[in-house]
Design an enzyme around this catalytic site. Structure first.
Site, PDB file in Angstrom:
ATOM      1  N   ASP A   1       0.959 -15.284   1.525  1.00 56.53           N
ATOM      2  CA  ASP A   1       1.256 -16.080   2.714  1.00 56.53           C
ATOM      3  C   ASP A   1       1.397 -17.531   2.279  1.00 56.53           C
ATOM      4  O   ASP A   1       0.471 -18.332   2.366  1.00 56.53           O
ATOM      5  CB  ASP A   1       0.149 -15.912   3.749  1.00 56.53           C
ATOM      6  CG  ASP A   1       0.540 -16.496   5.096  1.00 56.53           C
ATOM      7  OD1 ASP A   1       1.668 -17.014   5.218  1.00 56.53           O
ATOM      8  OD2 ASP A   1      -0.279 -16.436   6.024  1.00 56.53           O
ATOM      9  N   ALA A   2       2.581 -17.834   1.758  1.00 56.58           N
ATOM     10  CA  ALA A   2       2.822 -19.133   1.131  1.00 56.58           C
ATOM     11  C   ALA A   2       3.798 -20.000   1.920  1.00 56.58           C
ATOM     12  O   ALA A   2       3.883 -21.199   1.700  1.00 56.58           O
ATOM     13  CB  ALA A   2       3.363 -18.929  -0.286  1.00 56.58           C
ATOM     14  N   LYS A   3       4.581 -19.376   2.798  1.00 56.64           N
ATOM     15  CA  LYS A   3       5.548 -20.072   3.653  1.00 56.64           C
ATOM     16  C   LYS A   3       6.421 -21.030   2.854  1.00 56.64           C
ATOM     17  O   LYS A   3       6.604 -22.189   3.219  1.00 56.64           O
ATOM     18  CB  LYS A   3       4.825 -20.786   4.791  1.00 56.64           C
ATOM     19  CG  LYS A   3       4.052 -19.818   5.703  1.00 56.64           C
ATOM     20  CD  LYS A   3       3.348 -20.550   6.823  1.00 56.64           C
ATOM     21  CE  LYS A   3       2.579 -19.572   7.701  1.00 56.64           C
ATOM     22  NZ  LYS A   3       1.393 -18.974   7.024  1.00 56.64           N
ATOM     23  N   ARG A   4       6.985 -20.524   1.769  1.00 56.75           N
ATOM     24  CA  ARG A   4       7.869 -21.333   0.948  1.00 56.75           C
ATOM     25  C   ARG A   4       9.266 -21.413   1.581  1.00 56.75           C
ATOM     26  O   ARG A   4       9.598 -20.651   2.475  1.00 56.75           O
ATOM     27  CB  ARG A   4       7.965 -20.758  -0.466  1.00 56.75           C
ATOM     28  CG  ARG A   4       6.656 -20.741  -1.254  1.00 56.75           C
ATOM     29  CD  ARG A   4       6.051 -22.139  -1.370  1.00 56.75           C
ATOM     30  NE  ARG A   4       5.020 -22.234  -2.386  1.00 56.75           N
ATOM     31  CZ  ARG A   4       3.728 -22.394  -2.147  1.00 56.75           C
ATOM     32  NH1 ARG A   4       3.288 -22.463  -0.916  1.00 56.75           N
ATOM     33  NH2 ARG A   4       2.863 -22.496  -3.133  1.00 56.75           N
TER      34      ARG A   4
END
Length: 273
Positions: A91-94
């Site tokens: 869950d890095a939302k890159r």
């Protein structure tokens, strides 16, 4: 992990539970702080207690990178400890321009070997496409989130009267396929889940907001389930912080089991599993 394998896990465990490993040093039980790596020890015991009931784990990367190199080491050890049969989500939302996205994809898919990563769609196809070039890896695109500020942009309408989240779904569904792209759809908007499902009937949804944030598991299943379940419902705080005592892992296991049992009923109701 491919779609067929993921669905097999859902059928086998009668669960579409995702456990969020949002591990905060300020919230883990005090007795673990004497360990050489308290974060990893906490995660390890949570995994031991919940893996029977869950089909996915989702570490929120911010909790680890905030700790610098030690946090990244804890994350890597955690990832290696998770059974290979369980789907993993970074869950890095890159989301950045192409060459940077290519390196983010390499970092999470090759170096760390996650099965999937959350990605922001705002910069368009060239920021998302590099993540889609890896076999049996998944992009989980932010579509309709459950946070308060989501209304600032996601529900605003174009000149044609179409909300932005709908534009994102329609356009991005042509970039990937139901075999390599999922969508983040918040659980606190039951009727909106139905709208999203009409636009992307075959894709999996990662659904946060059940439990501590007030989302209804029954509504999520009613509005979001498709012929192959199509749902990964995440619970973080409600499971991993069910207790702050020495029984924290046992308490987490009980909460995960409770959700799994509810999911089994819903899977039987909608899919006859």
């Amino acid at each position: 992990m491919n779609r067929k394998t993921l669905f097999e896990q859902i059928k086998q465990k009668k669960s579409f539970l995702c456990v969020g490993l949002d591990t905060d040093p300020a919230k883990i039980p005090a007795h673990l702080l004497k360990e050489a790596d308290p974060i990893y020890e906490f995660n390890k015991q949570i995994i031991d207690a919940t893996q029977e009931y869950t089909v996915a784990y989702k570490p929120n990367i911010a909790f680890y990178e905030a700790l610098g190199t030690k946090g990244w080491e804890s994350l890597q050890k955690t990832l290696e400890y998770i059974p290979k049969s369980i789907f993993t989500i970074a869950d890095a939302k890159r989301g950045d321009i192409g060459n940077t996205s290519s390196l983010y994809a390499k970092a999470f898919f090759e170096t760390m070997d996650f099965d999937s990563i959350t990605v922001a769609p705002y910069m368009g196809i060239d920021s998302v496409k590099p993540f889609l070039e890896f076999k049996d890896k998944w992009v989980i695109l932010l579509a309709l989130t459950s946070n308060e500020g989501s209304m600032d942009f996601q529900l605003t309408r174009s000149a044609e009267g179409k909300p932005l989240f709908q534009e994102v779904l329609e356009k991005s569904s042509k970039w990937g396929t139901p075999e390599n792209m999922m969508y983040v759809v918040g659980a606190t908007r039951g009727e909106k889940i139905a709208e999203v499902r009409k636009i992307v009937p075959e894709h999996f949804f990662l659904v946060p907001g059940v439990g501590a944030q007030g989302g209804s598991l029954k509504d999520v299943a009613k509005y979001g389930m498709n012929s192959e379940c199509g749902l990964l419902v995440n619970s973080s705080r409600g499971i991993i912080y069910a207790s702050n005592g020495e029984d924290f892992a046992e308490a987490a296991g009980k909460e995960a089991k409770k959700l799994q049992e509810e999911m089994a009923v819903l899977l039987d109701k909608y899919l006859s599993l």
